[in-house]
Design a protein around this motif. Structure first.
Motif, PDB file in Angstrom:
ATOM      1  N   CYS A  53       0.619 -27.014 -16.935  1.00 39.07           N
ATOM      2  CA  CYS A  53      -0.243 -26.855 -18.382  1.00 39.07           C
ATOM      3  C   CYS A  53      -1.254 -27.977 -19.097  1.00 39.07           C
ATOM      4  CB  CYS A  53       1.519 -27.161 -18.727  1.00 39.07           C
ATOM      5  SG  CYS A  53       2.442 -26.827 -19.015  1.00 39.07           S
ATOM      6  N   LEU A 103      -5.290 -21.136 -16.415  1.00 37.34           N
ATOM      7  CA  LEU A 103      -3.497 -20.328 -17.035  1.00 37.34           C
ATOM      8  C   LEU A 103      -3.796 -19.847 -17.399  1.00 37.34           C
ATOM      9  CD1 LEU A 103      -2.896 -24.421 -17.946  1.00 37.34           C
ATOM     10  CD2 LEU A 103      -2.864 -23.259 -15.923  1.00 37.34           C
ATOM     11  N   VAL A 125       5.485 -28.846 -16.115  1.00 31.91           N
ATOM     12  CA  VAL A 125       4.962 -29.951 -17.240  1.00 31.91           C
ATOM     13  C   VAL A 125       5.056 -31.541 -16.294  1.00 31.91           C
ATOM     14  CG1 VAL A 125       6.743 -29.006 -19.695  1.00 31.91           C
ATOM     15  CG2 VAL A 125       7.369 -30.872 -17.642  1.00 31.91           C
ATOM     16  N   GLN A 160       2.932 -29.592 -24.110  1.00 26.86           N
ATOM     17  CA  GLN A 160       2.439 -28.952 -22.236  1.00 26.86           C
ATOM     18  C   GLN A 160       3.313 -28.020 -22.597  1.00 26.86           C
ATOM     19  OE1 GLN A 160       2.289 -30.167 -18.750  1.00 26.86           O
ATOM     20  NE2 GLN A 160       3.134 -32.686 -20.565  1.00 26.86           N
ATOM     21  N   LEU A 201       1.076 -23.877 -22.851  1.00 31.57           N
ATOM     22  CA  LEU A 201       1.191 -22.761 -21.691  1.00 31.57           C
ATOM     23  C   LEU A 201       2.524 -21.604 -22.377  1.00 31.57           C
ATOM     24  CD1 LEU A 201       0.497 -22.356 -18.540  1.00 31.57           C
ATOM     25  CD2 LEU A 201       3.348 -22.719 -18.625  1.00 31.57           C
ATOM     26  N   VAL A 211       6.922 -18.503 -21.590  1.00 28.44           N
ATOM     27  CA  VAL A 211       7.692 -18.839 -20.540  1.00 28.44           C
ATOM     28  C   VAL A 211       8.876 -19.144 -20.457  1.00 28.44           C
ATOM     29  CG1 VAL A 211       7.898 -21.811 -20.261  1.00 28.44           C
ATOM     30  CG2 VAL A 211       5.099 -20.968 -20.482  1.00 28.44           C
ATOM     31  N   ALA A 237       6.632 -23.457 -17.287  1.00 26.67           N
ATOM     32  CA  ALA A 237       6.031 -24.339 -17.615  1.00 26.67           C
ATOM     33  C   ALA A 237       5.904 -25.442 -16.311  1.00 26.67           C
ATOM     34  CB  ALA A 237       6.181 -24.620 -18.815  1.00 26.67           C
TER      35      ALA A 237
END
Length: 253
Positions: free
Chosen positions: A33, A43, A61, A88, A92, A103, A59
């Motif tokens: 992220c 990404l 993180v 984050q 993402l 996500v 994700a």
């Protein structure tokens, strides 16, 4: 069984791992992220490839620690950690939506992942961040961790994770990377271990003892030497034994 890997961990011109090859093997992608690794272009491209190949996006993180790859403990104030994690997740998720998905789960990375096995304050902060961002997101963690206990208490869906390429202590925690036996490199041996995990729910710890490990997802680290060969060996061993590789999280919108 779900098979996951840490992806999107390059930065600019620097590349780490073979994301394209891993996305041919795994069912879930733990995408960085931008805090421990990954730049926006990398990404976005990782999310786009995952969507094309039908791999679920999660994700990954972590601590704000690019120089240390997120593998150094940081003594965060809870409010700072919660805000960093929500930041984050939002970043993402935006990239994943631009790629055509979203996500669908959360997995802490590196030192944060290991800390929240026992660190109740930081575990609670991770739970709070996920709950505030989207309480429907499942979370991956180590079986028996404080993190999964608190997540379950908060009503989050918890997913127990095992590591194909990491050694285990007798108490079921991972051997620290600086210690002997932390990293496993033989694809055939790793595949046999994971088949034993799935069929018998046991692993051999670093001291030779047999430990019980309950897992819903298996991780093969994308930055490990021979990661793709290891992931393929695990994939082939499981499917050859009649165990399908399927993501634990559903498809996107």
């Amino acid at each position: 069984m779900d098979l996951n890997s840490d992806l999107g961990e390059g930065f600019g011109a620097w590349r780490l791992g073979d994301d394209n090859a891993m996305l041919d093997v795994v069912s879930s992608a733990n995408v960085a992220c931008g805090f421990h690794a990954g730049d926006p272009r990398t990404l976005l491209a990782t999310c786009e490839r995952a969507v094309r190949q039908g791999v679920v996006i999660g994700a990954q993180v972590g601590y704000r620690d690019l120089a240390g790859f997120g593998r150094r403990f940081i003594d965060y104030d809870s409010a700072d950690l919660v805000a960093d994690l929500i930041y984050q997740l939002g970043a993402l998720d935006g990239l994943a939506r631009a790629a055509g998905d979203r996500v669908l789960y959360v997995k802490p990375h590196g030192a944060l992942y290991n800390a929240i096995v026992h660190h109740e304050q930081q575990a609670a902060a991770v739970v709070d961040a996920v709950r505030r961002y989207d309480p429907d997101l499942p979370v991956l963690g180590l079986p028996g961790s404080v993190f999964l206990d608190l997540a379950e208490e908060a009503g989050l869906t918890t997913v127990r994770e095992a590591f194909a390429d990491r050694g285990y202590r007798p108490d079921g925690t991972l051997v620290p990377r600086r210690e002997p036996g932390a990293l496993l490199h033989d694809p055939e041996m790793v595949a046999e271990r994971m088949l034993r995990l799935v069929t018998d729910r046991t692993l051999v710890a670093v001291d030779g003892s047999v430990i019980k490990v309950e897992a819903d997802s298996i991780c093969v680290h994308g930055d490990s030497p021979g990661a793709v060969a290891m992931a393929r060996a695990v994939h082939d061993a499981l499917t050859g034994a009649g165990v399908p590789i399927t993501a634990f999280a559903g498809s996107g919108p």
